[in-house]
Design an enzyme around this catalytic site. Structure first.
Site, mmCIF file in Angstrom:
data_model
loop_
_atom_site.group_PDB
_atom_site.id
_atom_site.type_symbol
_atom_site.label_atom_id
_atom_site.label_comp_id
_atom_site.label_asym_id
_atom_site.label_seq_id
_atom_site.Cartn_x
_atom_site.Cartn_y
_atom_site.Cartn_z
ATOM 1 C CE LYS A 99 -20.560 53.358 -54.555
ATOM 2 N NZ LYS A 99 -19.680 54.328 -53.755
ATOM 3 C CB SER A 111 -15.318 60.738 -59.287
ATOM 4 O OG SER A 111 -13.459 60.698 -59.367
#
Ligand code: PNS
Length: 162
Positions: A41, A127
């Protein structure tokens, strides 16, 4: 002296994370905040930035360390035995995946997971939502601690206008 391991991506830390870390610090003698390094990621904040923000957030809590980890959480927690993994639960839908992870971590290394209900005021925080709010110029007050707000404003100078 059981260590509470509080794992997450923390990209970036929110006030919900702060709440869980503070409560872990009250309930356990030692807390390790474990920041996931996920090579598959691309995070908004580099692991060093996330660690620096979490250290700043935890600086007044005398029993909290911040570390990064790669690979299995169960291995990380087992290496710090006696330890438990401590996770915050925001809403019921969190529970299904968290239960699976808890059972897998227990299967892998015999590590127990404990859950704390997130404070109701922070239940809607994540987030990814915070990043979206920042990207589109929304107000960050009440969502993230000041050190994170500053970091988001550096990436999105227009954040906080809406
Ligand atoms: O903040 P996040 O992204 O919801 O945190 C998820 C995290 C880091 C706790 C989870 O993805 C994890 O533990 N990853 C490490 C890899 C691992 O152990 N996977 C198997 C979990 S059963």
């Amino acid at each position: 002296m059981t260590t509470a391991v509080v794992p997450g991506s923390f990209d970036p830390p929110t006030l919900g994370h702060v709440d869980v870390i503070q409560r872990a610090s009250n309930a356990f003698s030692t807390v390790v905040v474990a920041v996931l390094v996920n090579p598959s990621k691309t995070p908004m904040f580099a692991v060093e930035e996330r660690i620096a923000m979490l250290e700043r957030i935890s600086q007044d809590l005398g029993n909290v360390d911040v570390e990064s980890f790669e690979g299995l959480m169960a291995e990380f927690a087992a290496a710090r035995a006696p330890s438990v993994i401590l996770k915050g639960l925001r809403v019921v839908s969190d529970f299904e995946y968290e239960l699976q992870m808890a059972q897998m971590n227990r299967h892998l290394k015999g590590v127990e997971t404990m859950f704390v209900p997130t404070s109701a005021t922070h239940a809607y925080l994540s987030s990814s939502l915070v990043k979206e709010v920042a990207r589109f110029g929304g107000r960050l007050e009440g969502l993230v601690p000041p050190v994170v707000e500053k970091a988001l404003l550096a990436k999105y100078p227009q954040a906080g206008e809406g």
